[in-house]
Design an enzyme around this catalytic site. Structure first.
Site, short mmCIF file in Angstrom:
data_model
loop_
_atom_site.label_atom_id
_atom_site.label_comp_id
_atom_site.label_asym_id
_atom_site.label_seq_id
_atom_site.Cartn_x
_atom_site.Cartn_y
_atom_site.Cartn_z
N GLY A 83 34.87 41.35 45.66
CA GLY A 83 35.44 40.82 46.90
C GLY A 83 34.78 39.50 47.27
N GLY A 99 35.92 36.90 49.94
CA GLY A 99 35.99 37.26 51.36
C GLY A 99 34.91 36.55 52.16
N ASP A 132 37.42 39.14 42.23
CA ASP A 132 38.26 39.08 43.42
C ASP A 132 39.71 39.09 42.97
OD1 ASP A 132 37.60 38.17 46.58
OD2 ASP A 132 39.68 37.88 45.93
N ILE A 152 39.12 45.85 41.40
CA ILE A 152 38.03 46.81 41.16
C ILE A 152 38.57 48.16 40.69
CG2 ILE A 152 36.29 45.77 42.66
CD1 ILE A 152 37.21 47.84 44.83
N TYR A 154 39.83 53.25 57.20
CA TYR A 154 38.72 52.39 56.77
C TYR A 154 37.36 53.00 57.17
CZ TYR A 154 35.69 48.21 57.02
OH TYR A 154 34.67 47.31 56.90
N LYS A 211 34.44 54.25 54.69
CA LYS A 211 33.08 53.70 54.71
C LYS A 211 32.05 54.83 54.84
CE LYS A 211 33.65 49.27 54.22
NZ LYS A 211 33.12 48.57 53.04
N1 SER Z 1 34.95 43.98 61.00
C1 SER Z 1 35.62 45.02 60.29
C2 SER Z 1 36.97 45.29 60.81
O1 SER Z 1 37.25 44.87 61.91
C3 SER Z 1 34.86 46.28 60.44
O2 SER Z 1 34.01 46.42 59.40
O3 SER Z 1 37.73 45.93 60.15
#
Ligand code: SER
Length: 342
Positions: free
Chosen positions: A10, A13, A35, A55, A154, A158
């Site tokens: 990534g 980014g 990437d 990935i 997400y 994580k």
């Molecule tokens: N900054 C990220 C988001 O807003 C959170 O890790 O998704």
């Protein structure tokens, strides 16, 4: 002879951008990047090899394994919190299967060269989930083990990948022969919202702060997608990159945990607006909350307790709220867009 390198996924980014620039300034280690898209032209010359791909492509990872000796991995590739809610299954594939691929890659690297591979993982305040605003206000600063009940795909990804990292660190093939035991040295930071002068984020939910600042610098009006009283922790990108490198270079014996909170300041959206107006007095900033994105940010803590990071590996952000704006964001963003600040 395979060549020793640092691998960054990534890499195009926001964090990757800052990290490549910093590594280049510091000593120009050999860097391999992955990437989905080609890197910005400014970054290309700063890396030894740029791989455009996914990935999820294990053939690509096998090729790197055959050719290079990777000592350190910065696994930054992910689908962020807002975008992940539109494509949760894809988010899971990229965020979880992708991370598993990289952890397995690091284990194989370690087995082949005999040393543990330091694996840096950017986790997030999204790993937390507070049930309502009253609780959010009441609990204030949260510690790493508290409120680990995320509400986004997400955040779930994580949090789970933090556990995968812990598994690879301490328990990998615990019933198998000693020689196969864990070769991954997993270290994670739960980042707050990040604000960069050089790049704008895409697909996150803390994006309202950087979007507000960059829009003002471009002379564009901005409708903020959260309420003025919305409060979460933030940090300026140079301090985030500094933290990542400090943790990467820390002695393992001094690390009591695999996962550390970090933060620098935690303004409300209204306080960010007021600061932006100091730098760009004509900026037009209004508030038009998007209820779904608001609900995500409301579930994130208003502050995090980063005492462990300060004690174990010397976390020391250089910018507080005001200096992040006056010394870092305003001058750099104004130069980027060719605008003037007072
Ligand atoms: N900054 C990220 C988001 O807003 C959170 O890790 O998704």
């Amino acid at each position: 002879m395979r060549k020793p390198v640092v691998l960054i996924t990534g890499a195009g980014g926001e964090i990757g951008h800052g990290l490549i620039e910093r590594l280049w300034e510091e000593g120009r280690p050999a860097i391999i990047t992955i990437d989905l898209n080609p890197l910005d032209a400014s970054l290309g010359p700063k890396v030894a090899r740029e791989l455009v791909g996914s990935i999820l492509d294990t053939n690509l990872l096998e090729r790197i394994l055959a050719e290079y000796e990777v000592d350190m991995v910065f696994h930054l590739a992910a689908i962020l919190s807002t975008r992940g809610e539109f494509t949760p299954v894809t988010a899971h594939q990229v965020n979880v299967e992708g991370t598993l691929n990289l952890l397995d890659f690091a284990q194989k690297q370690g087995e082949s060269h005999g040393r543990r591979v330091v694996f840096l993982y950017p986790s997030s305040i999204a790993a937390y989930g507070l049930p309502d605003l009253e609780t959010k206000a009441r609990v204030g600063r949260v510690k790493e083990h508290e409120w680990n009940v995320p509400t986004t795909m997400y955040g779930c990804n994580k949090l789970y990948c933090e556990h995968l990292g812990r598994y690879y660190n301490h328990f990998y093939k615990q019933l198998a022969a000693e020689t196969l035991s864990g070769k991954v040295d997993f270290r994670a930071i739960r980042f707050p919202g990040l604000i960069s002068a050089d790049t704008v984020p895409s697909g996150g939910t803390s994006d309202f702060a950087p979007e507000m600042i960059h829009a003002a610098a471009r002379g564009e009006s901005y409708a903020c997608f959260v309420r003025p009283d919305t409060r979460i922790p933030f940090m300026a990108m140079p301090d985030a990159v500094d933290a990542l490198l400090r943790l990467a270079r820390a002695e393992r014996t001094g690390l009591r945990y695999n996962v550390y909170n970090i933060t620098a300041f935690n303004p409300s959206a209204e306080e960010i607006r007021e600061l932006v107006l100091e730098g760009f007095p004509g900026a037009e900033i209004t508030f038009e909350p998007d209820l779904k994105r608001q609900a995500i940010v409301d579930s994130w803590p208003e502050d995090v307790d980063d005492t462990a990071a300060r004690e174990d590996w010397g976390l020391a952000p250089g910018y507080d709220l005001r200096s992040a704006f006056t010394e870092y964001l305003f001058p750099r963003i104004a130069a980027r867009y060719g605008t003037a600040t007072p």
